[in-house]
Design a protein around this motif. Structure first.
Motif, short mmCIF file in Angstrom:
data_model
loop_
_atom_site.label_atom_id
_atom_site.label_comp_id
_atom_site.label_asym_id
_atom_site.label_seq_id
_atom_site.Cartn_x
_atom_site.Cartn_y
_atom_site.Cartn_z
N LEU A 56 -7.71 0.10 0.81
CA LEU A 56 -9.09 0.47 1.10
C LEU A 56 -9.30 0.48 2.61
N VAL A 57 -9.65 1.65 3.16
CA VAL A 57 -9.76 1.77 4.61
C VAL A 57 -11.19 1.97 5.10
N SER A 58 -12.07 2.51 4.26
CA SER A 58 -13.43 2.77 4.73
C SER A 58 -14.38 2.92 3.56
N PHE A 59 -15.68 2.88 3.85
CA PHE A 59 -16.69 3.04 2.81
C PHE A 59 -17.99 3.54 3.43
N TYR A 60 -18.82 4.14 2.57
CA TYR A 60 -20.14 4.60 3.02
C TYR A 60 -21.13 4.49 1.87
N ALA A 61 -22.32 3.97 2.19
CA ALA A 61 -23.44 3.94 1.26
C ALA A 61 -24.71 4.19 2.05
N LYS A 62 -25.62 4.97 1.47
CA LYS A 62 -26.90 5.24 2.14
C LYS A 62 -27.73 3.97 2.22
N GLU A 63 -27.58 3.09 1.24
CA GLU A 63 -28.40 1.89 1.15
C GLU A 63 -27.79 0.77 1.98
N GLU A 64 -28.53 0.24 2.94
CA GLU A 64 -28.00 -0.77 3.85
C GLU A 64 -27.62 -2.06 3.11
N ASP A 65 -28.44 -2.44 2.12
CA ASP A 65 -28.16 -3.69 1.42
C ASP A 65 -26.89 -3.59 0.58
N LEU A 66 -26.67 -2.43 -0.04
CA LEU A 66 -25.44 -2.23 -0.80
C LEU A 66 -24.22 -2.25 0.11
N PRO B 26 0.82 -1.22 0.00
CA PRO B 26 0.00 0.00 0.00
C PRO B 26 0.85 1.26 0.00
N ARG B 27 0.44 2.20 -0.86
CA ARG B 27 1.16 3.48 -0.96
C ARG B 27 0.25 4.66 -0.62
N ILE B 28 -1.06 4.48 -0.76
CA ILE B 28 -2.02 5.51 -0.38
C ILE B 28 -3.21 4.83 0.30
N LYS B 29 -3.99 5.61 1.00
CA LYS B 29 -5.24 5.14 1.59
C LYS B 29 -6.41 5.72 0.79
N PHE B 30 -7.39 4.86 0.51
CA PHE B 30 -8.56 5.33 -0.24
C PHE B 30 -9.84 4.79 0.36
N SER B 31 -10.95 5.45 0.00
CA SER B 31 -12.27 5.06 0.51
C SER B 31 -13.28 5.09 -0.62
N VAL B 32 -14.44 4.53 -0.35
CA VAL B 32 -15.55 4.49 -1.31
C VAL B 32 -16.75 5.21 -0.72
N ILE B 33 -17.37 6.05 -1.53
CA ILE B 33 -18.65 6.68 -1.17
C ILE B 33 -19.61 6.46 -2.32
N GLY B 34 -20.64 5.67 -2.13
CA GLY B 34 -21.62 5.42 -3.18
C GLY B 34 -21.24 4.23 -4.02
N MET B 35 -22.15 3.25 -4.10
CA MET B 35 -21.85 2.01 -4.82
C MET B 35 -23.10 1.47 -5.48
N ASN B 36 -23.79 2.35 -6.22
CA ASN B 36 -25.05 1.95 -6.85
C ASN B 36 -24.86 1.16 -8.12
N HIS B 37 -23.65 1.07 -8.62
CA HIS B 37 -23.36 0.22 -9.77
C HIS B 37 -22.23 -0.73 -9.41
N GLY B 38 -22.32 -1.96 -9.91
CA GLY B 38 -21.32 -2.97 -9.61
C GLY B 38 -19.92 -2.65 -10.10
N HIS B 39 -19.77 -1.63 -10.95
CA HIS B 39 -18.44 -1.24 -11.41
C HIS B 39 -17.52 -0.86 -10.25
N ILE B 40 -18.09 -0.53 -9.09
CA ILE B 40 -17.25 -0.10 -7.97
C ILE B 40 -16.25 -1.18 -7.58
#
Length: 397
Positions: free
Chosen positions: A89-99, A61-75
């Motif tokens: 990958l250190v953290s993530f957030y999505a409004k949708e609980e199932d996602l 690992p050289r950088i830390k990154f996160s995900v916000i929003g995952m409404n398409h499987g391309h994520i």
């Protein structure tokens, strides 16, 4: 409301059953991932099946990154690309609980944040990835850049010319990276190889590109926003964004115009806000181009779409069969070269995918090796203009 929730839950069930949503192309899948087999076994056309082995990063690992929003499987493919390139990958957030639950199952090492703000306020995070609902991607990118972080987003990364103007202004002011993952080039091994061959001059000077992007629709696997042009931007804005990127890259054009474009809802009257066909003609200062995209891949094809790219040069041409060589070789990443010396087939299944590594390099070094910012925005601008000015194709009777 109930129908909307049911549609989304069905989409998630399909996503989890096939991959928890990995990328759509054989060339996009990271090592340790496999594309679906026969069409009838793939419950969502944009998704593929994972094998059980976890991804092994190409470097520490050289950088830390996160995900916000995952409404398409391309994520999932976005995460794999950055991880291969040295991202953690250190953290993530999505409004949708199932996602969020599906994502957490795939990446248990990542912390689930309680809010978007929790991630944006974390000074240790350098890069944010997103595949949110398309019309929400640019506003998020603006918030990301203003928070002092770089941004890599699924296509379409911007859905209106007004959004593009706002993004350009904030990017210029903040000097942050706004990278749209045009994955049909950046994460397709045959397309990477084609770029190398053309740079070597094997087909002479490029004259024209022809990019074809057919897709299988599989309506039951799609969320409600998929059928609303206001949310996904229109068919040219959405799936043809790949072809605009490839046109600029392979012709070397830095200026271009849309000669003509057309869109239509030819065969899906039950979805009045949808478009199932689009095409465009382009002229740039490095060559010309033609683009066609559609949602008419038949169920008899063993792939979600017979994506093709032809690059015509003064001394030959290259054709790429991205996902399938119909009635021919198995798998994807097929490249054919024809020039004055020979006709050659090249298996590109072992070609390195450099985008993730280059993007991490750019985050660290403040460079533009993965993709220049102007190229990223110009490809989007052309797609948005072609979409906005397209003539409507009357439905066939």
């Amino acid at each position: 409301m109930k129908e909307s929730d049911d549609n989304r839950r069905q989409f998630i069930r399909n996503s989890v059953s096939t991959a928890a949503g990995i990328m759509l192309l054989p060339g996009l899948a990271a090592p340790g991932w496999a594309a679906p087999g026969r069409a009838e076994n793939a419950s969502a056309s944009a998704l593929a099946r994972p094998v059980r082995e976890p991804l092994t990063p190409d470097m520490p690992p050289r950088i830390k990154f996160s995900v916000i929003g995952m409404n398409h499987g391309h994520i999932y493919g976005q995460v794999e690309a950055v991880t291969r390139g040295g991202g953690e990958l250190v953290s993530f957030y999505a409004k949708e609980e199932d996602l969020a639950a599906a994502f957490a199952k795939r990446y248990p090492q990542a912390k689930q944040a309680k809010s978007e703000a929790e991630i944006l306020d974390d000074k240790s995070i350098q890069l944010i990835l997103s595949s949110g609902i398309p019309d929400e991607r640019a506003p998020l990118g603006i918030r990301v850049m203003k928070s002092g972080k770089d941004y890599m987003v699924d296509k379409p990364g911007i859905t209106t010319l007004e959004q593009l103007a706002q993004v350009r202004k904030v990017q210029k002011d903040t000097k942050r990276i706004y990278s749209i993952m045009y994955s049909e080039r950046l994460e397709n091994r045959a397309t990477i190889k084609a770029g190398e061959l053309i740079k070597e001059g094997v087909i002479g000077k490029v004259v024209q590109t022809i990019g074809l992007g057919p897709h299988r629709m599989t309506p039951k696997s799609r969320p409600e926003w998929f059928f609303d042009k206001k949310r996904f931007g229109g068919i040219i804005c959405d799936i043809a964004s790949h072809q605009f990127d490839q046109f600029l890259f392979f012709t070397g054009s830095t200026k271009a115009e849309v000669v003509a474009s057309q869109v239509g809802n030819v065969n899906h009257p039950q979805y009045p806000k949808f478009e199932d066909f689009g095409d465009a003609m382009l002229r740039g200062n490095g060559g010309t181009g033609y683009i066609r995209v559609d949602w008419f891949t038949p169920d008899g094809l063993k792939s979600w779409g017979d994506g093709r790219l032809t690059v015509l040069g003064t001394e030959g041409y290259i054709e790429i069969r991205k996902n399938i060589d119909i009635a021919g070789r198995e798998g994807g990443n097929h490249l054919f070269v024809v020039n004055n010396k020979e006709t050659q087939y090249i298996d590109c299944s072992k070609v390195e995918l450099p985008y993730g590594r280059q993007l991490v390099d750019d985050v660290l070094n403040r460079t533009e090796t993965a993709m220049s910012q102007e190229h990223c925005f110009l490809a989007t601008e052309l797609a948005l203009k072609a979409q906005k000015n397209a003539q409507n194709v009357a439905a066939l009777s």
